[in-house]
Scaffold this motif. Structure first.
Motif, PDB file in Angstrom:
ATOM      1  N   LEU A  68       0.828  -1.212   0.000  1.00 18.61           N
ATOM      2  CA  LEU A  68       0.000   0.000   0.000  1.00 18.61           C
ATOM      3  C   LEU A  68       0.860   1.259   0.000  1.00 18.61           C
ATOM      4  N   LEU A  69       1.938   1.262   0.767  1.00 17.66           N
ATOM      5  CA  LEU A  69       2.817   2.438   0.809  1.00 17.66           C
ATOM      6  C   LEU A  69       3.543   2.643  -0.512  1.00 17.66           C
ATOM      7  N   SER A  70       3.984   1.552  -1.123  1.00 19.49           N
ATOM      8  CA  SER A  70       4.678   1.689  -2.409  1.00 19.49           C
ATOM      9  C   SER A  70       3.754   2.222  -3.493  1.00 19.49           C
ATOM     10  N   LYS A  71       2.479   1.896  -3.415  1.00 14.46           N
ATOM     11  CA  LYS A  71       1.523   2.440  -4.383  1.00 14.46           C
ATOM     12  C   LYS A  71       1.226   3.899  -4.091  1.00 14.46           C
ATOM     13  N   HIS A  72       1.098   4.237  -2.816  1.00 14.15           N
ATOM     14  CA  HIS A  72       0.763   5.608  -2.443  1.00 14.15           C
ATOM     15  C   HIS A  72       1.845   6.584  -2.883  1.00 14.15           C
ATOM     16  N   ALA A 269       9.393  -9.544   2.236  1.00 16.64           N
ATOM     17  CA  ALA A 269       7.933  -9.678   2.152  1.00 16.64           C
ATOM     18  C   ALA A 269       7.283  -8.751   1.133  1.00 16.64           C
ATOM     19  N   PRO A 270       7.747  -7.514   0.924  1.00 21.20           N
ATOM     20  CA  PRO A 270       7.053  -6.634  -0.045  1.00 21.20           C
ATOM     21  C   PRO A 270       7.177  -7.066  -1.491  1.00 21.20           C
ATOM     22  N   LEU A 271       8.069  -8.007  -1.802  1.00 20.71           N
ATOM     23  CA  LEU A 271       8.364  -8.311  -3.199  1.00 20.71           C
ATOM     24  C   LEU A 271       7.156  -8.870  -3.935  1.00 20.71           C
ATOM     25  N   GLU A 272       6.519  -9.897  -3.389  1.00 22.16           N
ATOM     26  CA  GLU A 272       5.459 -10.598  -4.116  1.00 22.16           C
ATOM     27  C   GLU A 272       4.230  -9.727  -4.321  1.00 22.16           C
ATOM     28  N   TRP A 273       3.739  -9.098  -3.258  1.00 18.25           N
ATOM     29  CA  TRP A 273       2.521  -8.283  -3.374  1.00 18.25           C
ATOM     30  C   TRP A 273       2.738  -7.090  -4.293  1.00 18.25           C
ATOM     31  N   THR A 274       3.873  -6.417  -4.160  1.00 19.16           N
ATOM     32  CA  THR A 274       4.124  -5.218  -4.964  1.00 19.16           C
ATOM     33  C   THR A 274       4.229  -5.553  -6.442  1.00 19.16           C
ATOM     34  N   ALA A 275       4.950  -6.610  -6.782  1.00 18.70           N
ATOM     35  CA  ALA A 275       5.082  -7.008  -8.188  1.00 18.70           C
ATOM     36  C   ALA A 275       3.748  -7.484  -8.756  1.00 18.70           C
ATOM     37  N   ASP A 276       2.967  -8.238  -7.985  1.00 13.39           N
ATOM     38  CA  ASP A 276       1.684  -8.734  -8.471  1.00 13.39           C
ATOM     39  C   ASP A 276       0.699  -7.593  -8.714  1.00 13.39           C
ATOM     40  N   ASP A 277       0.659  -6.615  -7.819  1.00  9.25           N
ATOM     41  CA  ASP A 277      -0.270  -5.501  -7.989  1.00  9.25           C
ATOM     42  C   ASP A 277       0.066  -4.680  -9.227  1.00  9.25           C
ATOM     43  N   GLY A 278       1.341  -4.371  -9.391  1.00  8.51           N
ATOM     44  CA  GLY A 278       1.729  -3.584 -10.555  1.00  8.51           C
ATOM     45  C   GLY A 278       1.486  -4.307 -11.858  1.00  8.51           C
ATOM     46  N   LEU A 279       1.767  -5.602 -11.892  1.00  8.35           N
ATOM     47  CA  LEU A 279       1.561  -6.370 -13.125  1.00  8.35           C
ATOM     48  C   LEU A 279       0.081  -6.546 -13.439  1.00  8.35           C
ATOM     49  N   TYR A 280      -0.724  -6.834 -12.428  1.00  7.67           N
ATOM     50  CA  TYR A 280      -2.151  -7.028 -12.668  1.00  7.67           C
ATOM     51  C   TYR A 280      -2.806  -5.738 -13.165  1.00  7.67           C
ATOM     52  N   GLU A 281      -2.452  -4.623 -12.585  1.00  6.89           N
ATOM     53  CA  GLU A 281      -3.020  -3.356 -13.041  1.00  6.89           C
ATOM     54  C   GLU A 281      -2.548  -3.010 -14.454  1.00  6.89           C
ATOM     55  N   TYR A 282      -1.335  -3.430 -14.800  1.00  6.68           N
ATOM     56  CA  TYR A 282      -0.852  -3.219 -16.171  1.00  6.68           C
ATOM     57  C   TYR A 282      -1.671  -4.042 -17.166  1.00  6.68           C
TER      58      TYR A 282
END
Length: 603
Positions: A68-72, A269-282
């Motif tokens: 959430l912070l990396s997206k914000h 821990a931030p690796l999987e969620w951050t990469a998945d969110d960015g890729l899915y939104e792409y």
């Protein structure tokens, strides 16, 4: 007018698949063997379970927060690259942590030693390590452990020698002083015991190896009270670090590993969620979100290659630099090497920032959807129980295999077979869905996991765990397929991924964390065999109750309007009435007529 950038979906999928393959391969090179390395250092099952449970709970809380912070702040790529680099750096710190004095499983380079059971040789290792032999020219008299003396029938008295812990008889510091043979050891020990029984007290020699080792706390408390009390008071000002200095070696080792693993999980821990969110939104921006699920298969294939390749590589390495550098260090080097290969791919990984999506509200809404459906709650309880049971397999299966003569080769190939079997379930999903409903598939998947645990409790040889790995096709593949169907049934449009993350967090993090804590206590109190049997019994009992609870729970299926609109009108039977065939069109016409009626009234 600014021209939109062309989106290459195939290139994005290729980069995403490569990144998932490399990240999963890197993690599989080390993570399955991590608890085995802890055992080699000297951690007990309780300590190992506590370390792994803490690791899962940190991931449960920290993964969504950092995503959430990396997206914000729009720092997703920075977080991904930093996570890769820092996780490798912190993981290598584990290699510099010294082992405890007495280890349940010593690191050997002889492949023939693998067949010996660590639990059976524990008493022999402790006995041999408790007898300190001096190989210097100035001292040839050993220092005898009081435990050995008490076992030999010598009465304990005030003049007993000081307990000392020395290296193994088969380790030596200088080539000029070769290790003593077993016959010489027995002669020296018998001679020393005879002196002790006659009242002779062994004195400290001038050799540095024969210096007695006392507990640090007793050293602070000895003396007339002047210098010892000042030292203890000085250490008290340092808080935790001061208390760590006066602990015994096992607790020092435990806290050092716990701190290092906690930092490691915090950066990885931030690796999987951050990469998945960015890729899915792409992919969602490119109207290709339906192809996102195909990337997960590459993760399973990468994990299979990583665990199988690392096990094969480590089994072929006899020694590294010295006896103090175990072969397990190769797992860390493989993890670092494959993660370094993933770093350039992460630089070009397609990411997109959709500011209209609020992930925090999405997770809260998904939790409300799961809570509002009885069948979804049953699925949540099942995934939580599966996570608890899976933690016993993940943490202590390799311990059980090692006790029955398995080497890293047997372990790696067995785990790789289980991952390949799980990846093959989509090929059978069509046939399974015709025979069983998703609720029954969920019960079958949990029952398959129970059968696996029951099989693990009866291992008899190095390859004995291999047949049970085939059941991973149903225990993991079928179970998560049923969870995915449940997500589609209970979720509203656009909330499927959030509901899926609720289930995965319950199983992979919360359930695994609780299971690690409980599994460590059960393994130390009752043994590994009864741990797997107890897990199997609990899972089987739930599989008996689950169909009954599903039968009592009301069936609430969400109407999927997209499927209704996409259905072919020719599939409808001619015998059906006009109202049953076109009920959606009539509802829309009635809505339009009501709006026209309201407009006429206004005029």
């Amino acid at each position: 007018m600014k021209r939109n950038k062309q989106i290459d979906v195939k290139r994005a999928l290729a980069l995403a698949g490569t990144f998932n393959f490399l990240c999963s391969c890197a993690g599989a090179c080390l993570l399955p063997f991590l608890t085995l390395y802890f055992r080699q250092l000297g951690l007990t099952p309780v300590m190992t379970g506590f370390v792994m449970g803490t690791k899962h709970l940190i991931a449960l809380v920290w993964s969504p927060m950092t995503s959430l912070l990396s997206k914000h702040y729009n720092k997703r790529r920075v977080v991904i690259n930093s996570s890769l680099v820092c996780s490798v750096a912190v993981a290598l710190v584990l290699l510099i942590i010294p082992p405890a004095d007495v280890r349940p499983q010593t690191a050997t380079c002889n492949m023939s030693d693998v067949s010996s059971s660590p639990t059976q040789s524990l008493g022999g290792n402790l006995l041999m390590s408790s007898v300190g032999l001096t190989t210097s020219s100035t001292s040839t008299r050993p220092i005898i452990n009081t435990a050995l003396v008490s076992q030999s029938g010598v009465s304990d008295n005030k003049s007993a020698p000081v307990v000392t812990s020395k290296p193994s008889l088969y380790q030596h510091d200088d080539d000029d002083h070769p290790p003593l043979s077993q016959e010489n050891v027995s002669v020296v020990v018998n001679d020393s015991l005879a002196e002790l029984s006659s009242g002779t007290v062994l004195h400290q020699t001038t050799g540095p190896v024969a210096t007695p080792v006392r507990n640090k706390r007793s050293m602070f408390q000895s003396g007339s009270g002047g210098e010892g009390e000042k030292t203890e008071e000085k250490d008290g000002h340092f808080g935790f670090l001061g208390s760590l200095k006066v602990m015994d070696t096992h607790h020092q080792l435990f806290f050092l590993i716990l701190i290092t693993v906690s930092v490691w999980e915090s950066v990885s821990a931030p690796l999987e969620w951050t990469a998945d969110d960015g890729l899915y939104e792409y992919l969602d921006f490119a109207d290709a979100a339906d192809r996102y699920s195909s990337i997960k298969v590459w993760g399973l294939l990468g994990a299979a290659c990583g665990v199988g390749g690392a096990g094969l590589l480590v089994s072929q390495i006899r020694c590294l630099i010295a006896d103090q550098t175990p072969r397990s260090a190769v797992h860390f080097y493989c993890y670092a090497g494959v993660a370094a290969l993933a770093l350039p791919v992460a630089t070009y990984l397609p990411l997109y920032l959709n500011k209209k999506r609020d992930r925090a509200n999405g997770l809260l809404k998904a939790a409300q959807l799961v809570r509002g459906s009885p069948r979804a709650l049953l699925c949540a309880v099942t995934t939580l129980l599966v996570g608890v049971a899976s933690s016993a397999v993940d943490n202590f299966l390799l311990w059980q295999m090692q006790d029955h003569g398995s080497s890293e080769l047997h372990m790696g190939l067995s785990l790789a077979l289980g991952l390949l079997s799980q990846a093959a379930f989509p090929l059978l999903a069509g046939q399974v869905s015709k025979l069983l409903s998703p609720g029954k598939v969920l019960a079958v998947g949990a029952a398959s996991l129970g059968l696996q645990c029951f099989h693990y409790s009866f291992l008899w040889g190095p390859w004995a765990a291999l047949p049970a790995q085939v059941l991973s096709c149903f225990s993991s593949g079928a179970l998560w397929w049923a969870v995915k169907v449940q997500c589609e049934d209970v979720a509203t449009p656009g909330a499927e991924r959030s509901v899926w993350r609720i289930y995965s967090a319950l199983s992979l993090h919360l359930g695994s964390g609780l299971g690690s804590f409980a599994g460590g206590f059960v393994a130390q109190r009752f043994g590994l065999t009864w741990l797997f049997r107890g897990v199997a019994v609990c899972v089987m009992l739930w599989c008996v109750c689950l169909p009954l609870l599903q039968w009592k729970a009301p069936l609430q299926r969400r109407i999927n309007y997209s499927r209704l609109l996409a259905a072919d009108a020719s599939e409808a039977s001619d015998s059906e009435s006009e109202q049953e065939r076109d009920w959606l069109d009539k509802a829309l016409e009635n809505d339009r007529s009501n709006n026209n009626y309201g407009q006429r009234i206004n005029h």
